[in-house]
Each structure stands twice: as C-alpha cells, then as structure tokens.
Design an enzyme around this catalytic site. Structure first.
Site, mmCIF file in Angstrom:
data_model
loop_
_atom_site.group_PDB
_atom_site.id
_atom_site.type_symbol
_atom_site.label_atom_id
_atom_site.label_comp_id
_atom_site.label_asym_id
_atom_site.label_seq_id
_atom_site.Cartn_x
_atom_site.Cartn_y
_atom_site.Cartn_z
ATOM 1 N N CYS A 65 36.044 42.796 36.195
ATOM 2 C CA CYS A 65 35.153 43.588 35.557
ATOM 3 C C CYS A 65 34.807 45.069 36.140
ATOM 4 C CB CYS A 65 33.811 42.850 35.461
ATOM 5 S SG CYS A 65 32.945 42.313 36.925
ATOM 6 N N HIS A 98 42.137 30.178 53.872
ATOM 7 C CA HIS A 98 40.998 29.697 54.157
ATOM 8 C C HIS A 98 40.320 28.866 53.247
ATOM 9 C CE1 HIS A 98 40.342 31.354 58.491
ATOM 10 N NE2 HIS A 98 41.763 31.087 58.406
ATOM 11 N N HIS A 133 40.303 23.761 57.020
ATOM 12 C CA HIS A 133 39.850 24.367 55.775
ATOM 13 C C HIS A 133 39.638 23.545 54.653
ATOM 14 C CE1 HIS A 133 39.918 28.055 58.248
ATOM 15 N NE2 HIS A 133 41.304 27.886 58.248
HETATM 16 C C1 RB5 Z 1 29.858 46.821 32.787
HETATM 17 O O1 RB5 Z 1 29.228 47.822 32.599
HETATM 18 C C2 RB5 Z 1 29.572 46.132 34.087
HETATM 19 O O2 RB5 Z 1 28.323 45.751 34.184
HETATM 20 C C3 RB5 Z 1 30.476 44.694 34.484
HETATM 21 O O3 RB5 Z 1 31.876 45.418 34.246
HETATM 22 C C4 RB5 Z 1 30.332 44.124 35.580
HETATM 23 O O4 RB5 Z 1 30.710 45.146 36.853
HETATM 24 C C5 RB5 Z 1 29.258 43.355 35.884
HETATM 25 O O5 RB5 Z 1 29.167 42.723 37.351
#
Ligand code: RB5
Length: 153
Positions: A65, A98, A133
């Site tokens: 993300c 780990h 671990h």
């Molecule tokens: C999207 O704008 C953003 O919030 C998402 O990609 C991410 O970084 C969330 O943790």
C-alpha cells in the site's frame, strides 16, 4: 513457490514491477489485485492475500500500500500470518531469519522499484533460522490460540 500478491492504488505501480520479477523466479503468482490506480480500500486486497496465506492456499504473500502500515495491520489479523513491513534490506533479511515472515509488506510511496526488487529477492532467498526463534514464534501462536479460545482475560 506459490505467492499471492495484492495492493491498493498506492501500491499498484510497485506490484506491476514486482510481478515480472517473480515470474522470472519461476514463482506461481496469484494476483489478488487491485488492477489500476483508481482509489480502493487496502483492507479488501490485504484480506484476499492474507486469507490465501492463512489457509495454505499460498506459501507466501506480498502486500503493497502507500506506507505498508495499513496492509500490515490487516494481514496480522489472520491466524498464522506473520506479516512484516520491510522497506529496507536488513529488515527484509531479519524478518525471514528470526520471524519466519510469510507475508512481505512494502510501502509503494516509501521505496522505489529497484530497492523493492532487492527486498523481494532477499526475502525469498533467506531461510528461517529456527532454534530459539521457533520458541518465540510458538509463543505468538499460543497467544493467538488463547485469544481465540478465551478472548481477553
Ligand atoms: C492510501 O491513500 C493510503 O492510506 C494507503 O495506501 C496506505 O498507506 C495505508 O496504510
């Protein structure tokens, strides 16, 4: 190796860079989307990849993300998932040695494609060290099982 990969709009560009790299490594890829840069909600795609890893439908997962934070939060809700946010090579290596991480999370707005490619290669090539671990991972598993059975005490 069967690898599930997923992203939101902020991770789409990096996902498209990583898929050919995985293909070159003879990995079987389960692409869980998203498929473009239009705004979506990262939990929807994090859930798809995490379910596959949690159920054994994929051996490993990769989630991307913007920062990697949201995807990490989602993935670590799933039983047996050990997702680690790695935006550098040292963390990527240690998360395997780990923590036996089974989902690699990266931030598409944090790192560039060349570093991401090195992180993926390192993460896939590094084996879990086991030994002390493993005892620690067993404790995580026990916490998960106790919470599922008894809730918060
Ligand atoms: C999207 O704008 C953003 O919030 C998402 O990609 C991410 O970084 C969330 O943790």
């Amino acid at each position: 190796m069967k690898i599930a990969i997923g992203c939101d709009h902020a991770g789409f560009g990096l996902k498209e860079e990583i898929i050919p790299l995985l293909r070159g490594m003879q990995a079987e890829i389960l692409d869980c989307g998203t498929d473009g840069v239009q705004s979506v909600d990262y939990p929807d795609f994090g859930q798809k990849v995490s379910q596959l890893v949690s159920s054994g439908g994929a051996e490993r997962g990769i989630l991307i993300c913007g920062t990697g934070i949201g995807m990490s939060m989602v993935a670590n809700k799933f039983p047996g998932v050990r997702a680690s946010l790695c935006n550098d090579l040292f963390t990527a290596r240690m998360s395997r040695l780990h923590n036996d991480a089974n989902i690699l999370v990266m931030g598409g707005r944090v790192i560039g494609k060349d570093l991401a490619a090195e992180i993926v290669k390192t993460w896939l090539a590094t084996a879990f060290e086991g030994a002390r671990h493993l005892r620690r991972l067993d404790k995580i598993k026990k916490i998960e099982e106790d919470l599922n059975t008894h809730g918060m005490q």
